[in-house]
Design an enzyme around this catalytic site. Sequence first.
Site, short mmCIF file in Angstrom:
data_model
loop_
_atom_site.label_atom_id
_atom_site.label_comp_id
_atom_site.label_asym_id
_atom_site.label_seq_id
_atom_site.Cartn_x
_atom_site.Cartn_y
_atom_site.Cartn_z
N SER A 110 0.82 -1.21 0.00
CA SER A 110 0.00 0.00 0.00
C SER A 110 0.85 1.26 0.00
CB SER A 110 -0.91 0.01 1.24
OG SER A 110 -1.56 1.26 1.40
N TYR A 153 -2.37 5.57 -4.61
CA TYR A 153 -3.44 6.56 -4.48
C TYR A 153 -3.02 7.79 -5.28
CZ TYR A 153 -5.51 4.07 -0.49
OH TYR A 153 -6.10 3.14 0.32
#
Length: 395
Positions: A110, A133
């Site tokens: 992540s 992201y």
Amino acid sequence: MSALDKALTINELMAIAKRRVPKQFFDYADSGSWTEGTYRANSEDFSQIKLRQRVAVNMEGRTLATTICGEQASMPVALAPTGFTGMQSADGEIKAARAAEKFGVPFTLSTMSICSIEDVAENTGKPFWFQLYMMRDRGFIERLIDRAKAAKCSALVLTMDLQILGQRHKDLRNGMSAPPKFTPRFVFEMARKPQWAMQMLGTKRHTFRNIVGHVDAAGDLSKLSAWTASQFDPALSWKEIAWVKERFGGPVIVKGILDPEDARQAVAHGADGIIVSNHGGRQLDGAPSSIRVLPEIVDAVGNSTDVYVDGGIRSGQDVLKAMALGAKGTFIGRAFLWGLGAGGEAGVTRALEIIRRELDITMALCGERDIKAVGLHNIYSIDLPPRNSPLGANG
């Protein structure tokens, strides 16, 4: 025999992790947004799918081997990107990546990991995937993609469903942070979880190492929280897929798809795969479960790209049900986090062993020898009401 070795289900690993991991970090894994209705539906809806049992079928020579995004995998399971993984167990991302590598399944790191891209690359021997992201600071995103390329990450997972943070009440009440704030409550928690505390004292990795030291505005811990909160991009659009693909130069899988029209848009803009996902029930509470919408998304994209799914997978049976409904593979998040909290790298391995055994036995009892042959013919019934009916809305 240790408690880890005795664990026969993912729920048993969860119970061990609950005893060993401080409450705020255990709750981070075991929670959804607002009422947690979608979080619960993610796993509960799997139980409504009934399997077709077959007998007098040759069950010898079974194989779970498959490919996920063009890579060989020992079974159709990948480790999903999860934030704060290194707070379930010290150096958690490294431990999980090692377990996945030895087991022969993909690991996804992540953006909001405790161990950095470089940390994981230095401690593993096989390319892993990186989850991205999109943030307002595009210079940082460019550098992040370049770091993933330098670490030889073999795929990017672009998460599209976090333009704004969902209402995560447990995290707010617990004061979630990395590193944790040393409040009297947390000090008491550490006293109750001495093994966790001692391991954490033995590592230097306590914050978001993909960010701190790589962005001037978040160069110290006092500024990190404010910088992160301001960075998720509400203006995110489909055109970002092409930009990310060009910068990365490798396959880009789009995560966070829950609607057939969004699936078609992702494919039209170049997604090399899509992950049907509601962010583990941590974004829009009241959205349908991932497994409920999987079949219509598979129908929407046809053979134009591979469709994967995450959310609510707690067993090998769940994996087989997802495959029967058209998924090319599945991603597990909480299942491996609970293994990690229960026993570090060995705990992640145990979680994967549990799922593999359940998947193999279920496949055999359904009369199949090759996981790639599993399909709708293995489903006896689906007791889920149509999504557009009044009963089809999860809340």
